[in-house]
Write a protein that holds these residues in place. Sequence first.
Motif, short mmCIF file in Angstrom:
data_model
loop_
_atom_site.label_atom_id
_atom_site.label_comp_id
_atom_site.label_asym_id
_atom_site.label_seq_id
_atom_site.Cartn_x
_atom_site.Cartn_y
_atom_site.Cartn_z
N ARG A 18 0.85 -1.19 0.00
CA ARG A 18 0.00 0.00 0.00
C ARG A 18 0.88 1.24 0.00
NH1 ARG A 18 -3.96 -1.51 4.93
NH2 ARG A 18 -4.59 -3.56 4.17
N PRO A 19 0.49 2.27 -0.74
CA PRO A 19 1.30 3.50 -0.70
C PRO A 19 1.15 4.18 0.66
CG PRO A 19 -0.68 3.83 -2.00
CD PRO A 19 -0.62 2.36 -1.66
N LYS A 20 2.23 4.79 1.13
CA LYS A 20 2.19 5.49 2.41
C LYS A 20 1.42 6.78 2.25
CE LYS A 20 6.42 3.68 4.30
NZ LYS A 20 7.73 3.99 4.88
N LYS A 22 0.57 10.65 2.64
CA LYS A 22 1.41 11.85 2.65
C LYS A 22 1.35 12.52 4.02
CE LYS A 22 3.66 15.45 1.32
NZ LYS A 22 5.08 15.45 1.37
N ARG A 85 -0.89 15.85 -2.60
CA ARG A 85 -1.15 14.42 -2.84
C ARG A 85 -2.11 13.85 -1.87
NH1 ARG A 85 4.65 11.87 -3.46
NH2 ARG A 85 5.58 13.88 -3.64
#
Length: 85
Positions: A18-20, A22, A85
């Motif tokens: 999973r993307p962290k 922001k 983001r």
Amino acid sequence: MLDFRPDLPRRGMRGQERPKQKYPPLWRDATVEQHIDGPDARGRYRLSVWAYNRCCMLQQYGPIRVCVMGDHGFLVQVDVEGDIR
């Protein structure tokens, strides 16, 4: 190699990471404050959102929104400063 948990996928067979995020998530019962700075020489206001983290220190969340005063006296967003983001 001995599998202790054969029902769990191995390292190469797991799904995508999973993307962290922001901005860190707000913890429960965090008090959120909005700071309005301005007007500057061009009549622009800067709105930023701040909250206390678990260490009781103020931390900024999200980008800074740049606004101007509209015809009816309300702030109208015209620009965003920082990473959105």
